[in-house]
Write a protein that holds these residues in place. Structure first.
Motif: not given
Ligand SMILES: Cc1cc2nc3c(=O)[nH]c(=O)nc-3n(C[C@H](O)[C@H](O)[C@H](O)COP(=O)(O)O)c2cc1C
Length: 360
Positions: A16-42
């Protein structure tokens, strides 16, 4: 709880955490975001879970590898009792996932993250911190960011106006120039001469050394991001209008003919002394000329260079006995519109007004 149940739970959480990290990581790259909620903690939790999984499976893995590399003792069975053998399909899908992930990382369009600015934060400070020289900057010597634009801008369609050779025409000592330099805003109607205009343009951006085409102002990497425009009101033998200074042939290019006093005054937040100046120099910056090499340092360098240019004009005008005043307060869009600039690739950064002073 049985060890195998615990391990099963850990595997589920890892998935589950791998999926979360993959999805939020792709979102961050794609949208040029610095943070997506809980990415670091997960991410941290994932590392903990992975270590736990390793600990729980350690015995099983040891047995498996001992069999695999034939390190088993003679009394141990010939086949690994712990792990079922994997099918060809499983091997193929693992390899495909590995290569697919690698290629995705390579070709996925990544937006460069904008600096993260807290709502209560001072943007100047944020930029200053963000643009400190770091590894990326040091690598600037090896990697370049984008295309290097042309060194000289010219308006091919514009009517060219030759300027007299900039020759020596001042008598004041350098000390006197430094002491007499003041911002002066009271100008007479008397025009300045074309020779004086030529001298001022030479001081602003003129080429002073043939070898390397170095100019009168210092420039980071000798990249010269600044351009000079002149809103002419009263210059002898030069019709009123808006001109661009073509540096290399040291000549003017007429962009618009006519009286633009009201336009420059209203663009400069209605500072009416600009309407009485003989000429208002508008300094613009072509940021990419510096950015392709210096990236995050660009804005710092460009502004420093505008300051050098402004001071050269102050000193040159003082030496000529003319009045001069810097103007930083202007409506950017109105000023860019006046020059016919779109305001991003090239944008106005400074105005310097010049005019004749009342003779004492
Ligand atoms: C970056 C900058 C922006 C300025 N903007 C304006 C301006 O918008 N209007 C103005 O009348 N003077 C402007 N000035 C001139 C200052 O008011 C002036 O330099 C200051 O009062 C000090 O006076 P001095 O130049 O005679 O020593 C500006 C000066 C600088 C350096």
């Amino acid at each position: 709880m049985k060890r195998s149940d615990l391990n099963f739970g850990v595997i589920v959480l890892l998935t589950l955490s791998t999926l979360y990290l993959a999805i939020t990581g792709i979102l961050m790259d794609w949208l040029g975001l610095h943070r997506v909620a809980f990415h670091n903690y997960v991410g941290y939790a994932w590392v903990g879970l992975a270590l736990l999984h390793l600990g729980l499976s350690w015995g099983q893995m040891r047995v498996h590898w001992r069999h695999r590399f034939r390190l088993r003792h003679s009394h141990e069975p010939a086949h690994s009792p712990s792990l079922p053998s994997s099918s060809r399909r499983q091997w193929l899908s693992s390899t495909a996932a590995l290569i697919g992930g690698f290629l995705m990382g390579l070709f996925w369009p990544v937006k460069q993250a904008a600096p993260f600015i807290q709502s209560q934060e001072d943007i100047d400070l944020t930029y200053h911190q963000w643009s400190k020289i770091g590894l990326a900057q040091a690598g600037g010597a090896l990697f370049h960011w984008g295309q290097q634009p042309r060194r000289y801008k010219t308006y091919a369609e514009a009517v060219s106006v030759p300027l007299p050779e900039p020759r020596e025409q001042t008598q004041l000592s350098f000390e006197a120039v430094l002491n007499q330099r003041r911002s002066r805003r009271e100008y007479t109607d008397a025009p300045i001469s074309l020779e004086q205009l030529s001298f001022l343009l030479q001081a602003a951006q003129g080429i002073t050394e043939t070898l390397g085409e170095k100019r009168s102002v210092p420039s980071a990497g000798a990249l010269y991001p600044l351009e000079v425009y002149a809103v002419v009101n009263a210059v002898e033998n030069l019709p009123s209008g808006i001109y661009h200074y073509a540096v290399q042939p040291h000549q003017l290019e007429q962009l618009k003919a006519g009286d633009f006093r009201r336009s420059i005054v209203s663009a400069a937040v209605w500072q009416d002394f600009l309407g009485t100046a003989s000429v208002c120099f508008v300094i613009t910056a072509l940021f990419q000329r510096t950015r392709w090499k210096y990236r995050e340092r660009t804005y710092r360098y460009v502004m420093m260079e505008a300051g050098h240019l402004g001071q050269n004009l102050y000193l040159a005008a003082t030496a000529l006995g003319l009045g001069v005043c810097a103007v930083g307060a202007f409506f950017d869009d109105a000023l860019n519109d006046l020059l016919g600039l779109e305001g991003e690739t090239e944008a106005a950064v400074y105005i310097i007004s010049i005019g004749q002073l009342e003779r004492a």
